[in-house]
Motif scaffolding. Structure first.
Motif, short mmCIF file in Angstrom:
data_model
loop_
_atom_site.label_atom_id
_atom_site.label_comp_id
_atom_site.label_asym_id
_atom_site.label_seq_id
_atom_site.Cartn_x
_atom_site.Cartn_y
_atom_site.Cartn_z
N ARG A 238 0.83 -1.22 0.00
CA ARG A 238 0.00 0.00 0.00
C ARG A 238 0.86 1.26 0.00
N GLY A 239 0.30 2.34 -0.56
CA GLY A 239 1.00 3.63 -0.56
C GLY A 239 2.05 3.76 -1.64
N ARG A 240 2.06 2.84 -2.64
CA ARG A 240 3.07 2.90 -3.71
C ARG A 240 2.45 3.09 -5.08
N GLY A 241 1.19 3.46 -5.14
CA GLY A 241 0.58 3.75 -6.44
C GLY A 241 -0.22 2.62 -7.04
N VAL A 242 -0.29 1.46 -6.36
CA VAL A 242 -1.04 0.32 -6.93
C VAL A 242 -2.53 0.64 -6.96
N GLY A 243 -3.04 1.21 -5.85
CA GLY A 243 -4.47 1.55 -5.78
C GLY A 243 -4.85 2.55 -6.86
N ARG A 244 -4.00 3.53 -7.08
CA ARG A 244 -4.29 4.54 -8.11
C ARG A 244 -4.32 3.89 -9.49
N ALA A 245 -3.39 2.99 -9.76
CA ALA A 245 -3.37 2.31 -11.06
C ALA A 245 -4.66 1.48 -11.24
N HIS A 278 -11.01 10.42 -2.34
CA HIS A 278 -11.05 11.85 -2.66
C HIS A 278 -9.95 12.20 -3.65
N ARG A 279 -8.79 11.52 -3.56
CA ARG A 279 -7.71 11.75 -4.52
C ARG A 279 -8.08 11.21 -5.92
N GLN A 280 -9.05 10.30 -5.97
CA GLN A 280 -9.46 9.73 -7.27
C GLN A 280 -10.67 10.47 -7.84
C1 LIG Z 1 -7.34 2.14 -0.23
C2 LIG Z 1 -6.22 1.40 -0.98
C3 LIG Z 1 -6.85 0.51 -2.06
C4 LIG Z 1 -5.33 2.44 -1.66
O1 LIG Z 1 -4.34 1.77 -2.41
P1 LIG Z 1 -2.81 2.25 -2.32
O2 LIG Z 1 -2.04 1.46 -3.29
O3 LIG Z 1 -2.38 2.19 -0.89
O4 LIG Z 1 -2.96 3.79 -2.76
P2 LIG Z 1 -1.95 4.61 -3.69
O5 LIG Z 1 -0.56 4.37 -3.21
O6 LIG Z 1 -2.25 4.31 -5.12
O7 LIG Z 1 -2.40 6.08 -3.35
C5 LIG Z 1 -3.25 6.82 -4.20
C6 LIG Z 1 -3.37 8.20 -3.66
O8 LIG Z 1 -3.94 8.21 -2.37
C7 LIG Z 1 -3.04 8.84 -1.46
N1 LIG Z 1 -2.96 8.02 -0.28
C8 LIG Z 1 -3.07 6.68 -0.20
N2 LIG Z 1 -2.98 6.28 1.08
C9 LIG Z 1 -2.80 7.41 1.80
C10 LIG Z 1 -2.65 7.69 3.17
N3 LIG Z 1 -2.68 6.70 4.08
N4 LIG Z 1 -2.49 8.96 3.56
C11 LIG Z 1 -2.46 9.96 2.66
N5 LIG Z 1 -2.61 9.76 1.34
C12 LIG Z 1 -2.77 8.51 0.92
C13 LIG Z 1 -1.70 8.87 -2.11
O9 LIG Z 1 -1.01 10.05 -1.77
C14 LIG Z 1 -2.01 8.87 -3.57
O10 LIG Z 1 -2.20 10.16 -4.07
P3 LIG Z 1 -1.52 10.54 -5.48
O11 LIG Z 1 -1.73 9.39 -6.40
O12 LIG Z 1 -2.25 11.73 -5.93
O13 LIG Z 1 -0.09 10.75 -5.13
C15 LIG Z 1 -5.35 0.54 -0.04
O14 LIG Z 1 -4.78 1.37 0.94
C16 LIG Z 1 -6.10 -0.59 0.64
O15 LIG Z 1 -6.15 -1.72 0.13
N6 LIG Z 1 -6.64 -0.33 1.84
C17 LIG Z 1 -7.33 -1.35 2.63
C18 LIG Z 1 -8.64 -1.76 2.03
C19 LIG Z 1 -9.57 -0.58 1.83
O16 LIG Z 1 -9.67 0.27 2.70
N7 LIG Z 1 -10.23 -0.58 0.67
C20 LIG Z 1 -11.19 0.47 0.32
C21 LIG Z 1 -12.53 0.16 0.85
S1 LIG Z 1 -13.72 1.33 0.25
#
Ligand SMILES: CC(C)(COP(=O)(O)OP(=O)(O)OC[C@H]1O[C@@H](n2cnc3c(N)ncnc32)[C@H](O)[C@@H]1OP(=O)(O)O)[C@@H](O)C(=O)NCCC(=O)NCCS
Length: 298
Positions: A238-245, A278-280
């Motif tokens: 988490r936090g490495r851009g996978v969720g955004r992709a 919100h970032r998406q």
């Molecule tokens: C929510 C989730 C899918 C996000 O995936 P991720 O790979 O961690 O997110 P990313 O690294 O792609 O971050 C995307 C953006 O969100 C922001 N972000 C993500 N986590 C953050 C955090 N903890 N605090 C601040 N910003 C955060 C990043 O800055 C990034 O912004 P940018 O792309 O404009 O730089 C992941 O954290 C997860 O699996 N969480 C647990 C399950 C969950 O909560 N699912 C959602 C249920 S609705």
């Protein structure tokens, strides 16, 4: 005194001025009518619908507070408490109120009466700006991905349950439904770790909202909407851009289906999801306020 027709019209006017994206409410639906007096002799109402959901009693209140905003909400919730004193809810019951996120005036009374905003319906109404430089490779999922996808989905459910007051749902049927989704083209997408490995680090599930769904019938402006049903990234990735992709891939699928608007349910209490969505490009339209047991209402 304000009659109930005025209150509905009043409420429509007030809520659409608070948030133009809210659809007009029409039918208060069936249930027990609560009436509460406020200063100056005016009255506000609420309709209490009591039903069973997966064996548990749900007491859903639909307040009609019209122009009286927070004062009206406070009065309707006092009437609800008085009803619970006369007719106690089941010890396993849940109370819920679905209310516009931007109605800040009602937030204080909802909190003061013991309800918590545990869910939000986030909406994205502008087409996603695609493509952004991907930070992970995403491909369409297939039945061979079932074990990795189900593991990710379970991790997401366990994490999301931390922010819920509902009873956990049995997962066997949810697993089967998700495995079935992997057979439908375009529904599940997976992120993989790198070019040389097939190891899956994240998944996203996407669909068009059904025409008769609760969201389209009651919560959204008319027309077609996409929905992101689930997104999960492995905890150590988490936090490495996978969720955004994954979100970009899902929005690309929706854009190709001419679904430029989409929704997602998330918990405002989830520190990852609330920032991420919100970032998406999503913002909250409705909050679901809950307490369990329903008798927690003060
Ligand atoms: C929510 C989730 C899918 C996000 O995936 P991720 O790979 O961690 O997110 P990313 O690294 O792609 O971050 C995307 C953006 O969100 C922001 N972000 C993500 N986590 C953050 C955090 N903890 N605090 C601040 N910003 C955060 C990043 O800055 C990034 O912004 P940018 O792309 O404009 O730089 C992941 O954290 C997860 O699996 N969480 C647990 C399950 C969950 O909560 N699912 C959602 C249920 S609705």
């Amino acid at each position: 005194m304000t009659d109930s027709t005025d209150l509905v019209a009043d409420q429509v006017q007030r809520l659409t001025s608070i948030d133009p994206l809210l659809p007009p409410i029409s039918d208060p639906g069936s249930g027990h009518t609560l009436v509460a007096a406020i200063a100056g002799g005016a009255r506000v109402t609420g309709v209490l619908d009591i039903r069973l959901d997966r064996g548990h009693e749900v007491q859903e209140l639909r307040p009609y507070v019209g122009r009286y905003g927070g004062v009206g909400m406070d009065a309707v919730l006092r009437a609800l408490r008085a009803r619970f004193d006369r007719t106690p809810p089941d010890p396993e019951s849940m109370c819920l109120i679905v209310w516009p996120s931007r109605d800040a005036d009602c937030t204080g009374p909802l909190l003061a009466h013991g309800l918590l905003p545990v869910l939000a319906l986030g909406v994205r109404t502008k087409p996603a700006e695609l493509p952004r430089t991907p930070r992970a490779e995403v491909r369409e999922g297939n039945p061979d991905d079932a074990s990795a996808v189900l593991r990710l989905a379970r991790q997401e459910s366990e994490y999301s349950a931390l922010f819920s007051v509902s009873a956990p749902h049995p997962s066997a049927s949810a697993d089967e439904a998700l495995a079935e989704e992997l057979r439908i083209p375009g529904r599940v997408w997976v992120a993989r770790q790198g070019l040389h490995t097939e190891e899956i680090t994240g998944m996203v599930q996407v669909a068009e909202l059904r025409a008769g769904s609760w969201e389209r019938s009651c919560l959204l402006p008319a027309g077609r909407w996409g929905q992101i049903l689930r997104v999960a990234v492995r905890p150590d990735e988490r936090g490495r851009g996978v969720g955004r992709a994954l979100a970009d891939a899902a929005h690309g699928v929706l854009n190709r289906a001419e679904l430029t608007r989409s929704v997602v349910w998330y918990s405002p209490l989830n520190p990852l999801a609330s920032v991420f969505w919100h970032r998406q490009g999503y913002r909250p339209l409705w909050n679901v306020w809950q307490c369990r047991p329903a008798d927690v209402v003060r």
